[in-house]
Design a protein around this motif. Structure first.
Motif, PDB file in Angstrom:
ATOM      1  N   ASP A  87       0.785  -1.280   0.134  1.00  8.78           N
ATOM      2  CA  ASP A  87       0.262  -0.073   0.018  1.00  8.78           C
ATOM      3  C   ASP A  87       0.970   1.307   0.003  1.00  8.78           C
ATOM      4  O   ASP A  87       1.749   1.331   0.869  1.00  8.78           O
ATOM      5  CB  ASP A  87      -0.910   0.053   1.280  1.00  8.78           C
ATOM      6  N   GLU A  88       0.722   2.342  -0.877  1.00  8.50           N
ATOM      7  CA  GLU A  88       1.160   3.396  -0.904  1.00  8.50           C
ATOM      8  C   GLU A  88       2.569   3.306  -1.075  1.00  8.50           C
ATOM      9  O   GLU A  88       3.541   3.814   0.001  1.00  8.50           O
ATOM     10  CB  GLU A  88       0.707   4.348   0.178  1.00  8.50           C
ATOM     11  N   VAL A  89       3.295   2.520  -1.921  1.00  9.12           N
ATOM     12  CA  VAL A  89       4.551   2.295  -2.139  1.00  9.12           C
ATOM     13  C   VAL A  89       5.555   3.338  -2.528  1.00  9.12           C
ATOM     14  O   VAL A  89       4.972   4.185  -3.715  1.00  9.12           O
ATOM     15  CB  VAL A  89       4.689   1.050  -3.210  1.00  9.12           C
ATOM     16  N   ASN A  90       6.408   3.889  -2.069  1.00 10.40           N
ATOM     17  CA  ASN A  90       7.406   4.843  -2.487  1.00 10.40           C
ATOM     18  C   ASN A  90       8.145   4.613  -3.605  1.00 10.40           C
ATOM     19  O   ASN A  90       8.938   3.730  -3.442  1.00 10.40           O
ATOM     20  CB  ASN A  90       8.341   5.106  -1.158  1.00 10.40           C
ATOM     21  N   THR A  91       7.775   5.149  -4.661  1.00 10.55           N
ATOM     22  CA  THR A  91       8.736   4.751  -5.829  1.00 10.55           C
ATOM     23  C   THR A  91       9.826   5.780  -6.206  1.00 10.55           C
ATOM     24  O   THR A  91      10.426   5.563  -7.299  1.00 10.55           O
ATOM     25  CB  THR A  91       7.555   4.758  -7.125  1.00 10.55           C
ATOM     26  N   ALA A  92      10.178   6.609  -5.252  1.00  7.02           N
ATOM     27  CA  ALA A  92      11.059   7.706  -5.716  1.00  7.02           C
ATOM     28  C   ALA A  92      12.347   7.474  -4.973  1.00  7.02           C
ATOM     29  O   ALA A  92      13.382   7.558  -5.614  1.00  7.02           O
ATOM     30  CB  ALA A  92      10.429   9.112  -5.158  1.00  7.02           C
ATOM     31  N   ASN A  93      12.327   6.702  -3.711  1.00  7.57           N
ATOM     32  CA  ASN A  93      13.648   6.427  -3.320  1.00  7.57           C
ATOM     33  C   ASN A  93      13.234   5.094  -2.317  1.00  7.57           C
ATOM     34  O   ASN A  93      12.265   5.110  -1.970  1.00  7.57           O
ATOM     35  CB  ASN A  93      14.248   7.855  -2.693  1.00  7.57           C
ATOM     36  N   LEU A  94      14.391   4.923  -1.615  1.00  9.89           N
ATOM     37  CA  LEU A  94      14.319   3.923  -0.550  1.00  9.89           C
ATOM     38  C   LEU A  94      13.958   4.360   0.802  1.00  9.89           C
ATOM     39  O   LEU A  94      14.254   5.605   1.113  1.00  9.89           O
ATOM     40  CB  LEU A  94      15.501   2.923  -0.494  1.00  9.89           C
ATOM     41  N   SER A  95      13.180   3.624   1.599  1.00  9.23           N
ATOM     42  CA  SER A  95      12.835   4.227   2.840  1.00  9.23           C
ATOM     43  C   SER A  95      12.707   3.322   3.734  1.00  9.23           C
ATOM     44  O   SER A  95      12.117   1.961   3.370  1.00  9.23           O
ATOM     45  CB  SER A  95      11.506   5.273   2.875  1.00  9.23           C
ATOM     46  N   GLY A  96      12.717   3.481   4.998  1.00  8.28           N
ATOM     47  CA  GLY A  96      12.337   2.309   5.946  1.00  8.28           C
ATOM     48  C   GLY A  96      13.222   1.149   6.126  1.00  8.28           C
ATOM     49  O   GLY A  96      14.417   1.161   5.945  1.00  8.28           O
ATOM     50  N   GLY A  97      12.367   0.202   6.137  1.00  8.73           N
ATOM     51  CA  GLY A  97      13.051  -1.504   6.211  1.00  8.73           C
ATOM     52  C   GLY A  97      14.069  -1.523   5.045  1.00  8.73           C
ATOM     53  O   GLY A  97      14.933  -2.175   5.114  1.00  8.73           O
ATOM     54  N   ALA A  98      13.695  -0.957   3.677  1.00  6.15           N
ATOM     55  CA  ALA A  98      14.620  -1.095   2.589  1.00  6.15           C
ATOM     56  C   ALA A  98      15.736  -0.516   2.809  1.00  6.15           C
ATOM     57  O   ALA A  98      17.080  -1.268   2.509  1.00  6.15           O
ATOM     58  CB  ALA A  98      13.578  -0.642   1.357  1.00  6.15           C
ATOM     59  N   ARG A  99      16.003   0.801   3.414  1.00  4.41           N
ATOM     60  CA  ARG A  99      17.270   1.494   3.697  1.00  4.41           C
ATOM     61  C   ARG A  99      17.944   0.350   4.802  1.00  4.41           C
ATOM     62  O   ARG A  99      19.168   0.486   4.824  1.00  4.41           O
ATOM     63  CB  ARG A  99      16.942   2.579   4.136  1.00  4.41           C
ATOM     64  N   ILE A 100      17.234   0.015   5.770  1.00  6.87           N
ATOM     65  CA  ILE A 100      17.964  -0.786   6.915  1.00  6.87           C
ATOM     66  C   ILE A 100      18.680  -1.878   6.135  1.00  6.87           C
ATOM     67  O   ILE A 100      19.679  -2.487   6.537  1.00  6.87           O
ATOM     68  CB  ILE A 100      17.055  -1.174   7.828  1.00  6.87           C
ATOM     69  N   ASN A 101      17.783  -2.826   5.259  1.00  8.95           N
ATOM     70  CA  ASN A 101      18.237  -3.909   4.266  1.00  8.95           C
ATOM     71  C   ASN A 101      19.313  -3.461   3.821  1.00  8.95           C
ATOM     72  O   ASN A 101      20.581  -4.040   3.724  1.00  8.95           O
ATOM     73  CB  ASN A 101      17.105  -4.233   3.442  1.00  8.95           C
ATOM     74  N   GLN A 102      19.563  -2.229   3.097  1.00  6.36           N
ATOM     75  CA  GLN A 102      20.661  -1.787   2.336  1.00  6.36           C
ATOM     76  C   GLN A 102      21.958  -1.495   3.321  1.00  6.36           C
ATOM     77  O   GLN A 102      23.079  -2.079   2.982  1.00  6.36           O
ATOM     78  CB  GLN A 102      20.611  -0.547   1.617  1.00  6.36           C
ATOM     79  N   ILE A 103      21.607  -1.045   4.514  1.00  5.39           N
ATOM     80  CA  ILE A 103      22.908  -1.139   5.697  1.00  5.39           C
ATOM     81  C   ILE A 103      23.096  -2.455   5.905  1.00  5.39           C
ATOM     82  O   ILE A 103      24.424  -2.809   5.887  1.00  5.39           O
ATOM     83  CB  ILE A 103      22.400  -0.093   6.640  1.00  5.39           C
ATOM     84  N   PHE A 104      22.370  -3.350   6.159  1.00  4.21           N
ATOM     85  CA  PHE A 104      23.021  -4.547   6.462  1.00  4.21           C
ATOM     86  C   PHE A 104      23.841  -5.217   5.539  1.00  4.21           C
ATOM     87  O   PHE A 104      24.740  -6.035   5.932  1.00  4.21           O
ATOM     88  CB  PHE A 104      21.502  -5.479   6.601  1.00  4.21           C
ATOM     89  N   HIS A 105      23.366  -5.193   4.167  1.00  4.78           N
ATOM     90  CA  HIS A 105      23.993  -6.227   3.216  1.00  4.78           C
ATOM     91  C   HIS A 105      24.960  -5.419   2.185  1.00  4.78           C
ATOM     92  O   HIS A 105      25.402  -6.021   1.404  1.00  4.78           O
ATOM     93  CB  HIS A 105      22.634  -6.949   2.635  1.00  4.78           C
ATOM     94  N   GLU A 106      24.877  -4.137   2.341  1.00  3.98           N
ATOM     95  CA  GLU A 106      25.754  -3.166   1.403  1.00  3.98           C
ATOM     96  C   GLU A 106      26.788  -2.294   2.068  1.00  3.98           C
ATOM     97  O   GLU A 106      28.056  -2.599   1.878  1.00  3.98           O
ATOM     98  CB  GLU A 106      25.078  -2.447   0.348  1.00  3.98           C
TER      99      GLU A 106
END
Length: 818
Positions: free
Chosen positions: A357-376
């Motif tokens: 619901d209400e997916v942000n298509t402009a940039n990463l946010s929330g859990g996606a950014r934390i996932n990026q911190i985890f694995h990149e």
């Protein structure tokens, strides 16, 4: 519906919408009076009423739009929208009230304001009519007017006349060259064909002797195409001529009725206007405007109805929330508090866990950014902690020699291995603590996105922010302690029996590889892993900065073995494929005024990377994008450049002349590399798990289970639900806007029940309206009955098909437009 009823309906709409401040922004059918200063606009309006009621003077006198509603009535009086219920029988008091209301917003000097003044005049001497008197066009600022007063007035006028539902009454004095008329110039800008423009030529009696305006009034000089359907039948004049009272007549209190008789006598006696006298003068202008406005209203009703309905639906969701909230009801306050806390918990969990619901298509946010911190970002920070190869070998050599002391050792001491390994493990605390900081910062940023919905209640938001951020900081401290404990556990026991550790028996024959690449042979032996050349690690746009004079953008694809770039993201025209063997990454310093972020690829064996270039400089648009590309290159085995230690940096370098010492250093080096590989794998696996368990899940549990109890523990929960003044005003305005729109739709709905409405209005309630309104939809609503073909679309002025047109099932009854 009669002409009087049609205009009366629009007047009711203006009153209903004007009370909520909406009529200014809506496409209500109206007539805007446009003209320069001293062009006779005020005299035209006063002639309609038959009374002197408008302020007069030099310069800009009309400094706010005046919405003038004329109602035919047996009694004569005036009413202002801002003074509801107060009748003004003395027209001098009406003039004073206009001046006072103007001064209230614009000051006593010559400032202007776009906020309109609404005046209704009831009189037996008027026809039903609605006009908007706009400020006169000016060129030079006076008093405290801003230097750009000309453009401010022009913009205010354009806001009205640019709308298709607005007729333009362009007033021009006869003693001015028509080609220089400011009113006609503005009207032509928005109505080039003259379809909405009605020309009025004033002061015909002041023209020089021997001159007349016959060519203009016969619509031959600058023709206007607005049709006047009012009899008699000769071609529509386009322009209507008037004779105004002179300033001497006004000062002498000449009666307007007498002035109208003099106007009629002038047209009957003037040889140039005698043949068209029945189409000149104030009475004819008033009747023509009455008919023109009625026709215009009738044509505009379907679009207006759909536009109002679209506005009503667009705010209905917000209004439903406001209707359920009563600030004076303690039970309602408590329910709202519980609902807001539950909504906060749900929003936070959706941002962390992800939601469709209400997916942000402009940039990463929330859990996606934390996932990026985890694995990149975290693996990249771990790799950056690897020390320089030469420095590490010197430390191993010193450790071996210091352990042997004065004796020459025959065997490789395992204590040297443990000392070096523990030192390397201790250094891991820096990137691990930085990892916690990054996640904590992102967690705070995520929760603040959820706090925005509490903005209506400042005290509640303040206390919620304090409690949640305190919980995050406490869990951050706990997480740091646990991570420090995990590092200390690794330091407490060096497990040389680990199944992945090579051991002393296998350390000596191994050759250390400087590029640290992982030999991936096991996957190929199983026969299921795809070729590494087909594994796409990352795609995206990058700019090649140093190959040509002009930097160019290309679409890059990074795989486990190569870096390719294409002309565009269609990936049809490949420009080059660069193998990753022996490639390294180097940071490029940003320029002083540069907003770009650059990194470079180079060959560790000093070979050319691309054609004749030793470096390939690639440019990103943000620091985040730069970090992602570096992390992706790290996954592909392209590591950052290692800064060598020279004699000037860390003291003189030593060459090992003892072959036995060289073999021992090589053995320890291989052991350290093997064991630290195990530690790195363990840390990269455990750190995200510890963060997720100790910080993220704990904060989620706190918000969903404990936050509400802690808010209640503060004592006065009712005070938490006090609205901010801004929110209270916004809520009241929204409710007023909703009520006004509903009232306006009810007024229009009365037309469809009267039986004389246009066909478009009667069926407008049956049609779907889209977000592209107020444009009139060309398609009709389709039936949603499952299993049957949709009925034939219903067009304007067309009857609904009867049962004979649709076999086996009659047409559905038309719903009530209300």
């Amino acid at each position: 519906m009669s002409t009087r009823s049609m205009i009366s309906m629009i007047n009711r709409l203006q009153d209903a919408l004007g009370s909520a401040g909406l009529s200014y922004n809506l496409l209500l059918p109206q007539i805007a009076v446009v003209g320069g200063q001293s062009s006779g606009k005020s005299s035209v309006l006063e002639n309609f009423v038959g009374r002197d009621f408008l302020p007069r003077g030099t310069g800009i006198v009309t400094r706010r739009p005046l919405v003038l509603q004329l109602h035919h009535s047996d009694t004569e009086y005036g009413e202002f929208l801002h003074c509801r219920g107060k009748r003004f029988s003395d027209f001098d008091e009406i003039c004073q009230e206009i001046e006072a209301e103007t001064y209230r917003l614009t000051g006593t000097n010559k400032g202007i304001s776009p906020v309109p003044i609404s005046l209704r005049i009831f009189s037996p001497n008027v026809l039903n009519l609605t006009l908007v008197d706009l400020p006169g066009i000016t060129k030079v600022p006076v008093g405290d007017q801003p230097p750009d007063i000309e453009y401010l007035v022009r913009d205010m006028i354009m806001q009205y006349i640019c709308k298709e539902n607005c007729l333009i009454l362009a007033v021009t004095p006869a003693n001015m060259d028509l080609a220089n008329s400011d009113a006609l110039k503005l009207a032509k800008d928005v109505d080039p064909q003259g379809q909405r423009t009605i020309g009025v030529i004033t002061m015909l009696d002041l023209m020089d002797k021997g001159t007349d305006a016959r060519e203009i009034l016969e619509n031959r000089l600058l023709p206007l195409r607005r049709d006047f359907v009012f009899p008699p039948p000769p071609p529509s004049p386009g322009y209507i001529g008037l004779v105004n009272r002179s300033q001497k007549d006004i000062d002498g209190k000449k009666d307007i009725k007498t002035a109208l008789q003099a106007e009629k006598k002038f047209f009957l006696s003037h040889p140039a206007y005698r043949h068209m006298c029945d189409r000149m003068g104030t009475p004819y202008l008033q009747r023509s405007l009455n008919q023109q406005l009625t026709d215009h209203i009738r044509d505009s009703l379907p679009t207006l109805h759909n536009h109002l309905q679209y506005l009503l639906v667009s705010i209905s969701k917000e209004i439903d929330t406001y209707k359920l909230y009563n600030p004076d009801d303690p039970i309602c306050r408590t329910k709202t508090l519980i609902k807001l806390v539950q909504q906060l918990a749900g929003d936070f969990e959706r941002l962390i866990e992800g939601s469709a619901d209400e997916v942000n298509t402009a940039n990463l946010s929330g859990g996606a950014r934390i996932n990026q911190i985890f694995h990149e970002r975290f693996p990249y920070q771990l790799h950056k902690m690897k020390c320089d190869e030469r420095k590490l070998r010197m430390e191993i050599a010193y450790a071996i020699r210091n352990i042997h002391g004065v004796r020459t050792g025959l065997f490789t001491p395992d204590m040297a291995f443990q000392a070096i390994v523990k030192k390397q493990i201790s250094k891991l605390k820096i990137p691990c603590f930085g990892f916690v900081d990054m996640v904590c910062k992102e967690l705070v940023s995520t929760i603040y996105e959820c706090f925005s919905k509490l903005g209506s209640f400042p005290k509640l938001r303040e206390e919620t922010e304090r409690l949640v951020t305190t919980e995050i900081r406490e869990q951050e401290s706990t997480c740091r302690d646990q991570i420090s404990l995990l590092i200390d556990m690794q330091l407490a026991y060096i497990n040389t029996k680990h199944e992945d550790f090579i051991g002393f028996a296998h350390a000596h024959p191994l050759c250390h590889r400087s590029d640290n690449k992982i030999v991936a042979g096991s996957g190929a032996q199983q026969g299921v892993a795809p070729p590494s050349s087909l594994i796409v690690i990352r795609k995206g746009w990058l700019t090649i900065n140093n190959v040509s004079i002009i930097a160019k953008d290309y679409w890059f694809i990074l795989t486990a073995e190569s870096l390719s770039w294409f002309k565009d993201n269609e990936e049809t025209e490949k420009r080059y494929m660069l193998p990753l063997d022996n490639l390294k990454v180097r940071d490029v310093e940003r320029g002083f005024m540069s907003s770009k972020f650059t990194f470079a690829l180079f060959n560790s064996e000093s070979r050319n990377v691309y054609k004749d270039h030793k470096l390939l400089e690639l440019v990103c648009n943000s620091q985040e994008e730069l970090d992602i590309w570096k992390s992706s290159l790290l996954r592909a085995g392209v590591y950052p450049e290692e800064v060598t230690v020279d004699a000037q940096g860390n003291g003189p370098s030593e060459n090992f002349t003892d072959p036995q010492l060289e073999r021992q250093v090589e053995t320890i080096r291989n052991l350290v590399d093997s064991y630290m590989g195990i530690i790195h794998k363990t840390v990269k696996d455990l750190m995200p798990k510890a963060i997720m368990h100790l910080m993220i899940n704990s904060v989620k549990e706190f918000i969903s289970s404990e936050l509400l109890a802690q808010l209640y523990a503060l004592g006065d929960c009712s005070a938490l639900m006090d609205e901010s003044p801004e929110q209270r005003q916004h809520r009241e305005q929204a409710l007023g806007k909703h009520a006004a729109l509903q009232a306006a739709l009810d007024i229009i709905g009365e037309i469809s029940t009267s039986g004389n409405a246009p066909a478009d209005v009667s069926h407008s309630g049956l049609r779907q309206f889209s977000a592209t309104l107020p444009k009139k939809s060309a398609t009709c609503d389709k039936s949603r009955t499952r299993g049957r073909a949709p009925p034939v679309p219903v067009l304007a002025n067309q009857r609904l098909p009867g049962p004979a047109c649709v076999p086996r099932r009659p047409a559905p009854a038309a719903p009530n437009p209300k």
